[in-house]
Design a protein around this motif. Structure first.
Motif, PDB file in Angstrom:
ATOM      1  N   GLY A  33       0.816  -1.210   0.000  1.00 53.40           N
ATOM      2  CA  GLY A  33       0.000   0.000   0.000  1.00 53.40           C
ATOM      3  C   GLY A  33       0.848   1.256   0.000  1.00 53.40           C
ATOM      4  O   GLY A  33       2.057   1.215   0.248  1.00 53.40           O
ATOM      5  N   ILE A  34       0.179   2.363  -0.280  1.00 58.39           N
ATOM      6  CA  ILE A  34       0.806   3.683  -0.270  1.00 58.39           C
ATOM      7  C   ILE A  34      -0.055   4.601   0.584  1.00 58.39           C
ATOM      8  O   ILE A  34      -1.280   4.602   0.451  1.00 58.39           O
ATOM      9  N   ASN A  35       0.592   5.384   1.463  1.00 59.55           N
ATOM     10  CA  ASN A  35      -0.177   6.324   2.275  1.00 59.55           C
ATOM     11  C   ASN A  35      -0.219   7.703   1.623  1.00 59.55           C
ATOM     12  O   ASN A  35       0.313   7.899   0.530  1.00 59.55           O
ATOM     13  N   GLY A  36      -0.843   8.655   2.284  1.00 59.80           N
ATOM     14  CA  GLY A  36      -0.996   9.994   1.732  1.00 59.80           C
ATOM     15  C   GLY A  36       0.316  10.725   1.523  1.00 59.80           C
ATOM     16  O   GLY A  36       0.391  11.666   0.739  1.00 59.80           O
ATOM     17  N   GLY A  37       1.375  10.302   2.217  1.00 61.20           N
ATOM     18  CA  GLY A  37       2.691  10.901   2.056  1.00 61.20           C
ATOM     19  C   GLY A  37       3.547  10.177   1.033  1.00 61.20           C
ATOM     20  O   GLY A  37       4.747  10.408   0.966  1.00 61.20           O
ATOM     21  N   THR A  47       2.417 -10.513  12.002  1.00 62.27           N
ATOM     22  CA  THR A  47       2.313  -9.509  13.061  1.00 62.27           C
ATOM     23  C   THR A  47       1.024  -8.710  12.973  1.00 62.27           C
ATOM     24  O   THR A  47       0.656  -8.024  13.921  1.00 62.27           O
ATOM     25  N   GLY A  48       0.352  -8.772  11.809  1.00 63.41           N
ATOM     26  CA  GLY A  48      -0.866  -7.993  11.626  1.00 63.41           C
ATOM     27  C   GLY A  48      -0.597  -6.509  11.497  1.00 63.41           C
ATOM     28  O   GLY A  48      -1.458  -5.682  11.798  1.00 63.41           O
ATOM     29  N   GLY A  49       0.602  -6.155  11.042  1.00 61.45           N
ATOM     30  CA  GLY A  49       0.954  -4.745  10.912  1.00 61.45           C
ATOM     31  C   GLY A  49       1.636  -4.453   9.590  1.00 61.45           C
ATOM     32  O   GLY A  49       1.957  -5.359   8.815  1.00 61.45           O
ATOM     33  N   TRP A  50       1.865  -3.171   9.352  1.00 59.66           N
ATOM     34  CA  TRP A  50       2.487  -2.709   8.119  1.00 59.66           C
ATOM     35  C   TRP A  50       3.974  -2.452   8.340  1.00 59.66           C
ATOM     36  O   TRP A  50       4.373  -1.897   9.363  1.00 59.66           O
ATOM     37  N   THR A  51       4.793  -2.833   7.366  1.00 57.81           N
ATOM     38  CA  THR A  51       6.230  -2.580   7.399  1.00 57.81           C
ATOM     39  C   THR A  51       6.552  -1.535   6.334  1.00 57.81           C
ATOM     40  O   THR A  51       6.224  -1.734   5.160  1.00 57.81           O
ATOM     41  N   ASN A  52       7.183  -0.445   6.753  1.00 66.41           N
ATOM     42  CA  ASN A  52       7.544   0.607   5.806  1.00 66.41           C
ATOM     43  C   ASN A  52       8.726   0.166   4.949  1.00 66.41           C
ATOM     44  O   ASN A  52       9.706  -0.356   5.447  1.00 66.41           O
ATOM     45  N   ILE A  53       8.594   0.367   3.650  1.00 69.24           N
ATOM     46  CA  ILE A  53       9.684   0.125   2.709  1.00 69.24           C
ATOM     47  C   ILE A  53      10.134   1.499   2.220  1.00 69.24           C
ATOM     48  O   ILE A  53       9.377   2.191   1.553  1.00 69.24           O
ATOM     49  N   PRO A  54      11.350   1.930   2.549  1.00 75.47           N
ATOM     50  CA  PRO A  54      11.794   3.279   2.175  1.00 75.47           C
ATOM     51  C   PRO A  54      11.632   3.543   0.679  1.00 75.47           C
ATOM     52  O   PRO A  54      11.911   2.676  -0.153  1.00 75.47           O
ATOM     53  N   GLY A  55      11.168   4.747   0.365  1.00 75.12           N
ATOM     54  CA  GLY A  55      10.925   5.155  -1.009  1.00 75.12           C
ATOM     55  C   GLY A  55       9.572   5.823  -1.121  1.00 75.12           C
ATOM     56  O   GLY A  55       8.687   5.591  -0.293  1.00 75.12           O
ATOM     57  N   GLU A  56       9.418   6.662  -2.124  1.00 74.15           N
ATOM     58  CA  GLU A  56       8.161   7.377  -2.333  1.00 74.15           C
ATOM     59  C   GLU A  56       7.583   7.022  -3.695  1.00 74.15           C
ATOM     60  O   GLU A  56       8.266   7.140  -4.720  1.00 74.15           O
ATOM     61  N   LEU A  57       6.327   6.585  -3.686  1.00 73.92           N
ATOM     62  CA  LEU A  57       5.636   6.210  -4.922  1.00 73.92           C
ATOM     63  C   LEU A  57       4.263   6.854  -4.960  1.00 73.92           C
ATOM     64  O   LEU A  57       3.634   7.074  -3.920  1.00 73.92           O
ATOM     65  N   ASN A  72       6.588   6.983  -9.467  1.00 75.52           N
ATOM     66  CA  ASN A  72       6.569   8.147  -8.586  1.00 75.52           C
ATOM     67  C   ASN A  72       5.825   9.294  -9.263  1.00 75.52           C
ATOM     68  O   ASN A  72       5.299   9.141 -10.366  1.00 75.52           O
ATOM     69  N   ASN A  73       5.797  10.450  -8.614  1.00 69.92           N
ATOM     70  CA  ASN A  73       5.070  11.604  -9.167  1.00 69.92           C
ATOM     71  C   ASN A  73       5.645  12.089 -10.490  1.00 69.92           C
ATOM     72  O   ASN A  73       4.946  12.695 -11.289  1.00 69.92           O
ATOM     73  N   GLY A  74       6.920  11.820 -10.726  1.00 61.61           N
ATOM     74  CA  GLY A  74       7.556  12.215 -11.979  1.00 61.61           C
ATOM     75  C   GLY A  74       7.417  11.166 -13.065  1.00 61.61           C
ATOM     76  O   GLY A  74       8.077  11.269 -14.099  1.00 61.61           O
ATOM     77  N   HIS A  75       6.561  10.149 -12.835  1.00 61.72           N
ATOM     78  CA  HIS A  75       6.307   9.059 -13.781  1.00 61.72           C
ATOM     79  C   HIS A  75       7.516   8.156 -13.995  1.00 61.72           C
ATOM     80  O   HIS A  75       7.557   7.389 -14.945  1.00 61.72           O
ATOM     81  N   GLN A  76       8.501   8.255 -13.102  1.00 59.91           N
ATOM     82  CA  GLN A  76       9.645   7.361 -13.179  1.00 59.91           C
ATOM     83  C   GLN A  76       9.242   5.977 -12.665  1.00 59.91           C
ATOM     84  O   GLN A  76       8.376   5.850 -11.788  1.00 59.91           O
ATOM     85  N   ILE A  77       9.895   4.954 -13.206  1.00 61.27           N
ATOM     86  CA  ILE A  77       9.518   3.564 -12.953  1.00 61.27           C
ATOM     87  C   ILE A  77      10.460   2.952 -11.921  1.00 61.27           C
ATOM     88  O   ILE A  77      11.689   3.093 -12.024  1.00 61.27           O
ATOM     89  N   TYR A  78       9.878   2.227 -10.959  1.00 63.23           N
ATOM     90  CA  TYR A  78      10.676   1.561  -9.933  1.00 63.23           C
ATOM     91  C   TYR A  78      10.224   0.118  -9.756  1.00 63.23           C
ATOM     92  O   TYR A  78       9.038  -0.191  -9.800  1.00 63.23           O
TER      93      TYR A  78
END
Length: 197
Positions: A33-37, A47-57, A72-78
């Motif tokens: 998933g992706i959050n608002g940030g 664990t029933g929880g979310w693990t953050n994976i560094p990076g912005e998409l 990402n916001n610049g349409h770059q592919i990851y």
């Protein structure tokens, strides 16, 4: 023991902690998933929880735990590399991306041109449907798209091009399973194409 759900309503859903603006699930059950940030997360069922994976998409698409792609916001592919738990930039720019359960990756650029990832790069795919407004991938043998008129096209792997599905128009959304089980929406009504029959 075998059970049956006789009635499903909103209360059948279990709320999961955390706040997301997009969620995607792979054929193996992996959830991302992706959050608002624009931070990316993967869900840990143990664990029933979310693990953050560094990076912005801005958007994410999941075929399996080893086939996770995003833009990402610049349409770059990851592409996510599970061994290093990091995102690798893939040359090119896309406006949308779709990943199949087998890792087959397709995308559309700002001109709605169709691209397929093979041989380590994205290559343009032409044919009768040179442009699409959306694309859905179940696997390498199950790739469908919609054009601007809502006509459905399917990728003919033998011919290497997208072929129009006769008498299809006015559709607004597609979803396809790994074996080619196709669902579509038209005028608020769901349609199903049973590939086995």
């Amino acid at each position: 023991a075998i059970g049956r759900v006789s009635f499903i309503n909103f209360e059948s859903f279990t709320q999961i902690g955390g706040q997301l603006v997009q969620v995607a699930i792979g054929a193996d059950g992996s959830v991302w998933g992706i959050n608002g940030g624009q931070q990316t997360y993967t869900y840990n069922v143990n664990t029933g929880g979310w693990t953050n994976i560094p990076g912005e998409l801005a958007t994410i698409s999941v075929g399996s735990a080893t086939a996770v792609w995003g833009l990402n916001n610049g349409h770059q592919i990851y592409k996510y590399d599970p061994s290093s738990t990091a995102w690798t930039n893939i040359p090119g720019e896309l406006n949308s991306i779709a990943v199949g359960a087998d890792g087959d990756v397709w995308g559309l650029n700002s001109n709605s041109s169709i691209y397929h990832y093979s041989g380590g790069s994205f290559n343009e795919v032409g044919g009768t449907a040179a442009t699409l407004s959306s694309i859905a991938v179940g696997s390498a043998g199950a790739v469908y798209g919609l054009n601007g008129n809502g006509s459905i096209y399917w990728y003919n792997p033998g011919g290497g091009y997208f072929q129009w599905v006769a008498n299809s128009n006015g559709f607004t959304q597609l979803a396809v399973g790994v074996v080619g089980d196709l669902w579509a929406i038209k005028g608020g009504v769901a349609y199903h194409y049973d590939v086995l029959h």
